[in-house]
Write a protein that holds these residues in place. Structure first.
Motif, PDB file in Angstrom:
ATOM      1  N   ARG A 324       5.177   0.313 -43.406  1.00 35.43           N
ATOM      2  CA  ARG A 324       4.372   1.253 -42.615  1.00 35.43           C
ATOM      3  C   ARG A 324       4.706   2.698 -42.969  1.00 35.43           C
ATOM      4  NH1 ARG A 324       5.187  -2.641 -38.361  1.00 35.43           N
ATOM      5  NH2 ARG A 324       6.864  -1.416 -37.430  1.00 35.43           N
ATOM      6  N   LEU A 325       5.989   2.967 -43.154  1.00 30.98           N
ATOM      7  CA  LEU A 325       6.370   4.325 -43.563  1.00 30.98           C
ATOM      8  C   LEU A 325       5.808   4.671 -44.940  1.00 30.98           C
ATOM      9  CD1 LEU A 325      10.081   4.570 -42.381  1.00 30.98           C
ATOM     10  CD2 LEU A 325       8.225   6.106 -41.735  1.00 30.98           C
ATOM     11  N   SER A 326       5.868   3.716 -45.863  1.00 28.79           N
ATOM     12  CA  SER A 326       5.358   3.954 -47.213  1.00 28.79           C
ATOM     13  C   SER A 326       3.859   4.219 -47.199  1.00 28.79           C
ATOM     14  CB  SER A 326       5.678   2.751 -48.110  1.00 28.79           C
ATOM     15  OG  SER A 326       5.141   2.921 -49.395  1.00 28.79           O
ATOM     16  N   ASN A 327       3.115   3.408 -46.432  1.00 27.65           N
ATOM     17  CA  ASN A 327       1.664   3.608 -46.343  1.00 27.65           C
ATOM     18  C   ASN A 327       1.332   4.950 -45.708  1.00 27.65           C
ATOM     19  OD1 ASN A 327       1.194   1.100 -47.483  1.00 27.65           O
ATOM     20  ND2 ASN A 327       1.068   0.054 -45.519  1.00 27.65           N
ATOM     21  N   ALA A 328       2.101   5.313 -44.692  1.00 23.33           N
ATOM     22  CA  ALA A 328       1.860   6.616 -44.058  1.00 23.33           C
ATOM     23  C   ALA A 328       2.103   7.763 -45.039  1.00 23.33           C
ATOM     24  CB  ALA A 328       2.762   6.766 -42.828  1.00 23.33           C
ATOM     25  N   GLY A 338      -1.385  14.765 -40.464  1.00 21.29           N
ATOM     26  CA  GLY A 338      -1.317  14.277 -39.096  1.00 21.29           C
ATOM     27  C   GLY A 338      -1.172  12.770 -39.004  1.00 21.29           C
ATOM     28  N   THR A 339      -0.945  12.099 -40.129  1.00 18.16           N
ATOM     29  CA  THR A 339      -0.748  10.648 -40.111  1.00 18.16           C
ATOM     30  C   THR A 339       0.508  10.302 -39.308  1.00 18.16           C
ATOM     31  OG1 THR A 339      -1.773  10.439 -42.289  1.00 18.16           O
ATOM     32  CG2 THR A 339      -0.417   8.609 -41.535  1.00 18.16           C
ATOM     33  N   ARG A 340       0.366   9.278 -38.478  1.00 17.20           N
ATOM     34  CA  ARG A 340       1.503   8.853 -37.662  1.00 17.20           C
ATOM     35  C   ARG A 340       1.838   7.407 -37.975  1.00 17.20           C
ATOM     36  NH1 ARG A 340       3.122  11.808 -33.503  1.00 17.20           N
ATOM     37  NH2 ARG A 340       3.870   9.966 -32.400  1.00 17.20           N
ATOM     38  N   GLU A 342       3.958   3.966 -36.310  1.00 16.19           N
ATOM     39  CA  GLU A 342       4.508   3.441 -35.057  1.00 16.19           C
ATOM     40  C   GLU A 342       5.591   2.409 -35.366  1.00 16.19           C
ATOM     41  OE1 GLU A 342       2.995   1.356 -30.875  1.00 16.19           O
ATOM     42  OE2 GLU A 342       1.585   1.825 -32.494  1.00 16.19           O
ATOM     43  N   ILE A 343       6.818   2.751 -35.083  1.00 12.32           N
ATOM     44  CA  ILE A 343       7.954   1.840 -35.261  1.00 12.32           C
ATOM     45  C   ILE A 343       8.709   1.805 -33.933  1.00 12.32           C
ATOM     46  CG2 ILE A 343      10.050   1.341 -36.564  1.00 12.32           C
ATOM     47  CD1 ILE A 343       8.936   2.942 -38.862  1.00 12.32           C
ATOM     48  N   ARG A 344       8.483   0.739 -33.179  1.00 12.85           N
ATOM     49  CA  ARG A 344       9.080   0.637 -31.852  1.00 12.85           C
ATOM     50  C   ARG A 344      10.484   0.048 -31.940  1.00 12.85           C
ATOM     51  NH1 ARG A 344       3.932  -1.653 -28.287  1.00 12.85           N
ATOM     52  NH2 ARG A 344       2.549   0.159 -28.640  1.00 12.85           N
ATOM     53  N   ARG A 345      11.368   0.810 -32.480  1.00 11.68           N
ATOM     54  CA  ARG A 345      12.765   0.405 -32.599  1.00 11.68           C
ATOM     55  C   ARG A 345      13.649   1.614 -32.381  1.00 11.68           C
ATOM     56  NH1 ARG A 345      12.668  -3.286 -38.044  1.00 11.68           N
ATOM     57  NH2 ARG A 345      14.821  -2.586 -38.107  1.00 11.68           N
ATOM     58  N   LYS A 346      14.880   1.340 -31.983  1.00 11.50           N
ATOM     59  CA  LYS A 346      15.821   2.420 -31.703  1.00 11.50           C
ATOM     60  C   LYS A 346      16.929   2.524 -32.736  1.00 11.50           C
ATOM     61  CE  LYS A 346      13.779   3.613 -27.906  1.00 11.50           C
ATOM     62  NZ  LYS A 346      13.049   4.911 -27.814  1.00 11.50           N
ATOM     63  N   ASP A 347      16.816   1.743 -33.823  1.00 14.54           N
ATOM     64  CA  ASP A 347      17.847   1.821 -34.857  1.00 14.54           C
ATOM     65  C   ASP A 347      17.474   2.906 -35.856  1.00 14.54           C
ATOM     66  OD1 ASP A 347      15.763   0.735 -36.275  1.00 14.54           O
ATOM     67  OD2 ASP A 347      16.584  -1.293 -36.316  1.00 14.54           O
ATOM     68  N   GLU A 348      18.143   2.872 -37.028  1.00 14.72           N
ATOM     69  CA  GLU A 348      17.933   3.930 -38.012  1.00 14.72           C
ATOM     70  C   GLU A 348      16.486   4.003 -38.502  1.00 14.72           C
ATOM     71  OE1 GLU A 348      20.404   1.919 -37.864  1.00 14.72           O
ATOM     72  OE2 GLU A 348      22.318   2.957 -38.217  1.00 14.72           O
ATOM     73  N   LEU A 349      15.836   2.829 -38.660  1.00 14.33           N
ATOM     74  CA  LEU A 349      14.441   2.843 -39.115  1.00 14.33           C
ATOM     75  C   LEU A 349      13.527   3.441 -38.053  1.00 14.33           C
ATOM     76  CD1 LEU A 349      14.149  -0.604 -40.929  1.00 14.33           C
ATOM     77  CD2 LEU A 349      14.149   1.665 -41.956  1.00 14.33           C
ATOM     78  N   GLY A 350      13.809   3.164 -36.789  1.00  8.78           N
ATOM     79  CA  GLY A 350      13.024   3.780 -35.719  1.00  8.78           C
ATOM     80  C   GLY A 350      13.199   5.288 -35.696  1.00  8.78           C
ATOM     81  N   GLN A 351      14.431   5.743 -35.897  1.00  5.92           N
ATOM     82  CA  GLN A 351      14.673   7.193 -35.961  1.00  5.92           C
ATOM     83  C   GLN A 351      13.964   7.818 -37.156  1.00  5.92           C
ATOM     84  OE1 GLN A 351      18.929   7.675 -35.963  1.00  5.92           O
ATOM     85  NE2 GLN A 351      19.199   6.593 -34.003  1.00  5.92           N
ATOM     86  N   LEU A 352      13.937   7.078 -38.261  1.00  2.00           N
ATOM     87  CA  LEU A 352      13.235   7.586 -39.443  1.00  2.00           C
ATOM     88  C   LEU A 352      11.741   7.730 -39.176  1.00  2.00           C
ATOM     89  CD1 LEU A 352      13.489   8.377 -42.428  1.00  2.00           C
ATOM     90  CD2 LEU A 352      13.153   5.978 -43.016  1.00  2.00           C
ATOM     91  N   GLY A 353      11.153   6.739 -38.451  1.00  2.01           N
ATOM     92  CA  GLY A 353       9.727   6.829 -38.108  1.00  2.01           C
ATOM     93  C   GLY A 353       9.452   8.012 -37.198  1.00  2.01           C
ATOM     94  N   ASP A 354      10.306   8.229 -36.192  1.00  2.60           N
ATOM     95  CA  ASP A 354      10.114   9.380 -35.300  1.00  2.60           C
ATOM     96  C   ASP A 354      10.210  10.688 -36.079  1.00  2.60           C
ATOM     97  OD1 ASP A 354       9.856   7.615 -33.219  1.00  2.60           O
ATOM     98  OD2 ASP A 354      11.962   7.780 -32.580  1.00  2.60           O
ATOM     99  N   GLY A 355      11.178  10.757 -37.000  1.00  2.95           N
ATOM    100  CA  GLY A 355      11.303  11.972 -37.811  1.00  2.95           C
ATOM    101  C   GLY A 355      10.078  12.206 -38.668  1.00  2.95           C
ATOM    102  N   SER A 360       5.099  15.144 -39.812  1.00  2.00           N
ATOM    103  CA  SER A 360       3.654  15.134 -40.029  1.00  2.00           C
ATOM    104  C   SER A 360       2.949  16.124 -39.107  1.00  2.00           C
ATOM    105  CB  SER A 360       3.125  13.720 -39.810  1.00  2.00           C
ATOM    106  OG  SER A 360       1.729  13.688 -39.912  1.00  2.00           O
ATOM    107  N   GLU A 361       3.361  16.144 -37.839  1.00  2.00           N
ATOM    108  CA  GLU A 361       2.742  17.080 -36.889  1.00  2.00           C
ATOM    109  C   GLU A 361       3.017  18.526 -37.282  1.00  2.00           C
ATOM    110  OE1 GLU A 361       4.224  15.998 -33.102  1.00  2.00           O
ATOM    111  OE2 GLU A 361       3.173  14.068 -33.008  1.00  2.00           O
TER     112      GLU A 361
END
Length: 586
Positions: A324-328, A338-340, A342-355, A360-361
């Motif tokens: 998902r990160l690669s496609n984004a 503005g592409t977002r 969604e990674i509903r996790r609290k580990d390192e990959l989730g933090q990477l998605g939030d970052g 993007s914003e």
């Protein structure tokens, strides 16, 4: 409860995969067993083959010594010296010695040699001992193969195999060099019995195994355990050897032939470069481990299934958010800001998605701010240019009105004043987009002013198809082209008395298309029409390039201007714009 880190999750799955000692021990035991048996078989096969080739090389070396002796011995050299003096006693004495030498050679090696002979380049009577029927020496044998090939070879020893209907003809030969004549004068050759090499390389052949001996050119010398027709196909396969498995001087390699797998042992002769190959089916090697194979196979299958399931779970767990990160990121590269993700996790990959989402914003906001700032800046520049009437144009127009008033042409002066007022009203208007009808009206006023100023009649014809009158376009989109027609297109035609026409046609073909044509003198393609030094006679600073820039600024890069012109044929301008009316604009 704190979230578990990704590294601990990975450790958990790896430990899960290692909790299968039976599988690990089974695979290890199976591989070790197969490898040991395979290596032992390969070593055994290679040892047998090397012993065979050692004996082969010794035999071939002895025959090369015999050939060298035939060519360099005193009896041979003495015969060569007096070969042309057939009436001398020395000739017959040396001939008798050489004949005895050949007879002795045939007698000593009767189990291997079928014939020994001397052939001459000049076609002289050959000296042959043994079975001379294997040679066809009638007529001029120097022009027939294989003798012509023999006689033209260099001074080294050559081994040659020729395929005949009754089997291969195998020769070893060496050319005879005459130092006095500085040339080859003949060749000494020996012909082998076909079965000699079979006996020399005889060995115990296992079930369904076979062996083959090839010469240096890949021709078959003999085969054992394979039919003649299959041997020819096998010869072509070995010659091609697309994967280069049989490269090198010796080795043991797996090879697939006729949908069957073999362990091929091969070695090259160090004397004549011939190759001996032994094909042993892998089924012979695997017979000793068949009993354990089924047990290990069962354990392997069960373990493989468990490993695949665990690997798929682990792969999905790790790969899904990464994908998902690669496609984004690919969307971002293509300009989809503005592409977002969604990674509903609290580990390192989730933090990477939030970052990534925050980045993007921020990028979208920055790009929008920059675009807005640039557009506002450019629009301000355009408004500034549109608001500036060139002083000379205004001065000349007012001077023309003054002249009309003095000549008491009050109606003309009033009409010219009205046209000027209309143009000034457009300049001071805050509307950046106007309707096509308004633009045409401004063009008419401009043409009217120029007609009074130049005291010429300019004919302006307009044909607006229904639906085009209310379409919007940037103001002063047509006026610069009409101005160009009058200043450039009609500059020399005014003196010729030619009727000066400007025709404007508007239509809708999915897009709004406005065509403007004149019957002026035209210009060379690629020639720049806007000239800074002409600003004094132009209405404003809005030029042709500025018109196209405004169209793209307001509507996008897919819209613009196309100009076609040719000297003596006038000029045609095509404006392409979207179909937009006032109610559609924000």
């Amino acid at each position: 409860m704190p979230e578990i880190s990704l590294k601990y999750k990975l450790s958990f799955f790896l430990i899960l995969l290692t909790l299968l000692p039976t599988l690990t021990a089974g695979i290890f035991a199976y591989r070790v067993l197969v490898r040991a048996l395979t290596e032992n078989t390969q070593k055994s096969e290679m040892s047998i083959l090397e012993n065979q080739m050692t004996n082969f090389d010794i035999a071939m070396y002895n025959f090369e010594l015999i050939l060298n002796d035939l060519v360099t011995s005193e009896s041979t050299q003495g015969f060569l010296q007096f070969r042309k003096e057939k009436e001398s006693e020395i000739y017959y004495s040396d001939l008798l010695l050489l004949t005895s030498k050949l007879d002795s050679l045939i007698n000593q090696h009767g189990d291997s040699l079928e014939m020994a002979a001397f052939l001459w380049n000049d076609g002289d009577l050959p000296l042959v001992r043994g079975n001379s029927s294997v040679l066809n020496l009638s007529g001029d044998y120097t022009r027939r193969e294989p003798f012509s090939h023999f006689l033209q070879s260099d001074a080294s020893i050559h081994w040659q195999v020729f395929q005949k209907q009754d089997g291969p003809a195998i020769y070893a030969y060496r050319t005879i060099y005459d130092a006095a004549a500085n040339a080859n004068i003949g060749v000494a050759l020996i012909n082998f019995l076909p079965d000699y090499f079979r006996e020399l390389l005889a060995r115990t052949v296992e079930q369904d195994a076979f062996c083959i001996l090839l010469d240096g050119q890949g021709n078959i010398v003999y085969t054992a355990g394979v039919a003649a027709s299959d041997a020819l196909q096998l010869q072509e396969v070995i010659r091609e050897d697309e994967d280069k498995k049989l490269s090198g001087g010796k080795g043991v390699v797996p090879l697939s032939l006729r949908d069957r797998k073999y362990m091929v042992s091969f070695a090259d002769s160090k004397i004549n470069g011939w190759r001996y190959l032994y094909f042993n089916p892998l089924t012979n090697i695997n017979k000793s481990i068949h009993q354990i194979t089924w047990l290990v196979l069962m354990v392997t299958v069960i373990t493989a299934v468990l490993s695949v399931i665990a690997a798929m779970v682990l792969y999905h767990y790790l790969n899904s958010p990464i994908t998902r990160l690669s496609n984004a990121m690919l969307h971002m590269e293509k300009g989809v800001l503005g592409t977002r993700v969604e990674i509903r996790r609290k580990d390192e990959l989730g933090q990477l998605g939030d970052g990534f989402n925050q980045m993007s914003e921020k990028i979208l906001e920055l790009v929008q701010d920059i675009e807005k700032e640039q557009n506002e800046k450019r629009r301000a520049e355009i408004r500034f240019l549109q608001a500036q009437i060139t002083p000379h144009f205004l001065y000349n127009t007012l001077n023309s009105i003054k002249s009309l008033a003095r000549l008491k042409r009050t109606d003309d002066a009033a009409e010219m004043t009205t046209s000027l007022i209309s143009l000034l009203r457009l300049v001071n208007s805050q509307d950046e987009l106007i309707t096509l009808t308004q633009e045409i009206e401004y063009v008419r006023n401009y043409v009217s002013i120029m007609a009074f100023r130049r005291n010429k009649k300019f004919i302006l014809e307009c044909d607006l198809e229904p639906g085009t009158e209310g379409c919007l376009l940037p103001k002063f989109s047509l006026q610069p082209f009409v101005e160009n027609c009058i200043i450039h297109g009609f500059s020399t035609l005014e003196e010729e008395g030619k009727e000066l026409k400007i025709f404007i046609h508007a239509s809708i073909r999915e897009e709004l298309q406005i065509e403007l044509e004149d019957n002026g003198k035209g210009f060379e393609p690629g020639k720049i029409i806007d000239k800074p030094e002409e600003n004094g006679i132009r209405f404003s600073h809005v030029g042709i390039a500025n018109v196209e820039e405004r169209i793209r600024l307001y509507f996008g890069n897919q819209y613009g201007i196309q100009i076609d012109s040719a000297i003596g044929k006038g000029t045609r301008v095509l404006l392409t714009l979207p179909v937009k009316e006032k109610t559609e604009m924000p």
